[in-house]
Structures are given as C-alpha cells and as structure tokens.
Write an enzyme that holds these catalytic residues in place. Sequence first.
Site, PDB file in Angstrom:
ATOM      1  N   CYS A 249     -11.235  80.344 -71.483  1.00 33.92           N
ATOM      2  CA  CYS A 249     -10.696  80.194 -72.848  1.00 33.92           C
ATOM      3  C   CYS A 249      -9.174  80.352 -72.857  1.00 33.92           C
ATOM      4  O   CYS A 249      -8.465  79.468 -72.396  1.00 33.92           O
ATOM      5  CB  CYS A 249     -11.397  81.163 -73.800  1.00 33.92           C
ATOM      6  SG  CYS A 249     -11.227  80.658 -75.524  1.00 33.92           S
TER       7      CYS A 249
ATOM      8  N   HIS B  42     -17.213  80.495 -73.186  1.00 27.67           N
ATOM      9  CA  HIS B  42     -17.271  81.854 -72.627  1.00 27.67           C
ATOM     10  C   HIS B  42     -18.547  82.019 -71.806  1.00 27.67           C
ATOM     11  O   HIS B  42     -19.550  82.553 -72.302  1.00 27.67           O
ATOM     12  CB  HIS B  42     -17.207  82.892 -73.754  1.00 27.67           C
ATOM     13  CG  HIS B  42     -15.828  83.058 -74.294  1.00 27.67           C
ATOM     14  ND1 HIS B  42     -14.937  83.982 -73.802  1.00 27.67           N
ATOM     15  CD2 HIS B  42     -15.169  82.367 -75.254  1.00 27.67           C
ATOM     16  CE1 HIS B  42     -13.782  83.879 -74.451  1.00 27.67           C
ATOM     17  NE2 HIS B  42     -13.900  82.912 -75.342  1.00 27.67           N
TER      18      HIS B  42
ATOM     19  N   GLU C  24     -19.276  84.102 -69.639  1.00 26.26           N
ATOM     20  CA  GLU C  24     -19.692  85.505 -69.442  1.00 26.26           C
ATOM     21  C   GLU C  24     -20.656  85.946 -70.543  1.00 26.26           C
ATOM     22  O   GLU C  24     -21.521  86.790 -70.299  1.00 26.26           O
ATOM     23  CB  GLU C  24     -18.461  86.430 -69.371  1.00 26.26           C
ATOM     24  CG  GLU C  24     -17.748  86.748 -70.678  1.00 26.26           C
ATOM     25  CD  GLU C  24     -16.866  85.620 -71.201  1.00 26.26           C
ATOM     26  OE1 GLU C  24     -16.871  84.520 -70.606  1.00 26.26           O
ATOM     27  OE2 GLU C  24     -16.187  85.829 -72.227  1.00 26.26           O
TER      28      GLU C  24
END
Length: 252
Positions: free
Chosen positions: A114, A220, A222
Amino acid sequence: MTKPVIGITADEVQNKKFSWHPTYYGQCHNYTDAIIRAGGIPVVIPQTNNPRVFKDLIAKLDGLVLAGGADINPTLYGEKPYATTDRGTDKRDKVELYLLEKFLQTDKPILAICRGMHLLNVHYGGTLYQDIPLDLTTTINHKKSTHAQDSSLVVHPIRVKPDSRLAEILGQKSVYVNSRHHQAIKKLASSLEPTAWAEDKIIEAVEIKDGRFILGIQAHPEDLEAKTITQWRKIFKSFVHASQENSLVYTK
Ligand code: MN
C-alpha cells in the site's frame, strides 16, 4: 538452517490510555504474524535518522517490508497537498526513503504494501493521485474495507499480468483483494512495471524491471493472510523464501 530476518517499517503510535506518554514505534501485528507464519523472523524497525544504525541494521536484515500507513507528503513528488490528503509525518517519509535508498543497494528482497508501494514509486521518480474520488472517475470504492471497518473485506478483483512474479506466486489471472487506499499511482516510475490492475485501470501491483524480488501491492495481503486466505499466504512465503535464498548467497 537459520531463518531469514525481515525488517518491517513502523509508524508512530500514540498511547491512548496515557496520552502524555512518548509515542511508540509500532506496527500492526498482522505483518509480524504473516512473516512468522511464512518462516521468517520479523523485526519492527525504529524511526531513527542515525545512518550508522541503519547501515548495521540493513547488514543484518535479509528482507524488508515497507508497510502501509498514512499518505506520503505530496511535496516529495512535486505537488501541493490536497485538503483530503491524509498526511503522515515528515519524519516517517524521510526515514523510510533513506532506508529504502540504502536497502536497494543490497539487492535484498522488498515487499512494499500500500503506502510502501507508493513510496517505491515516489523513490524512483513516479507520482501519485492524491485522492482517487477527486482525481478520477470510477465506480469502485477503493476505501471500502476502511469504511466497513473490516480490513480483510474483499472489495474488487485485480487482473494479474501473465508471466509476472505476482502471477507466478498466486497462480491466478484474477483475484479479489481488500482495498483501503484513497491514493494510487499516477505517473509510474520507469524502473517499475505494472503487474495488476483493478477494473477501473488503477494500478494495483508493481514489480521492478531488473528481476530482483521487489514487489509492490496496493492491497493488504497481511490482513487477508490473517484470515487464512491461502493464496495471500503464498506472497509472504515466496518473499521470505527469496530472503532466505538471498541470505545463503551472501554468506557463501
Ligand atoms: Mn484498490
């Protein structure tokens, strides 16, 4: 076999309970968890301007995650900030750009997420759309995961470029991503190539042209990885593996 050590850039975080307390250098635990699950040892990097510390730290790191966060100061790519620009600190911008410059000299793997992907583009001379709703016409709400207060909410598909590193990792031509950004790449830096797009043509992933493992993704992974969405675990596995290989080359 020694596990690779992965640096993760930190934000400055205010202690809400004790507002008088000095700020913390911290990062969302989904990043550290994802690196641990992928077989690496995560290290959250403090924001320091000491070049000697960075030199020694970089020597010990096998890979770097440029984490997400607030917007980069637009003056760094020659624009005046909009009223809607969600400005981070100049300190973080400065520290991360310096760290990135030095880290790139080592050829070690980088995963830029990002804001990290935007920083990579700005470092190489690219520019950003400061605010997608103001700068572009699109029917996609790229901030939907933020508005829904669900960081793992999948919002839109991305089309992945065949033969790219990302396509090789994911094994898919199209995949749904979460989306919690309001900025995007405007002028892409000449060192980078786009490797995924949303349906409105906004660039959603980039890779470096010279073949190193330098991968930027606007979503994202994660947060998706934390929900055990397996193809996103592959991103971290592949990155940690590349960092491991790199460390073996360096210790030969
Ligand atoms: Mn998006």
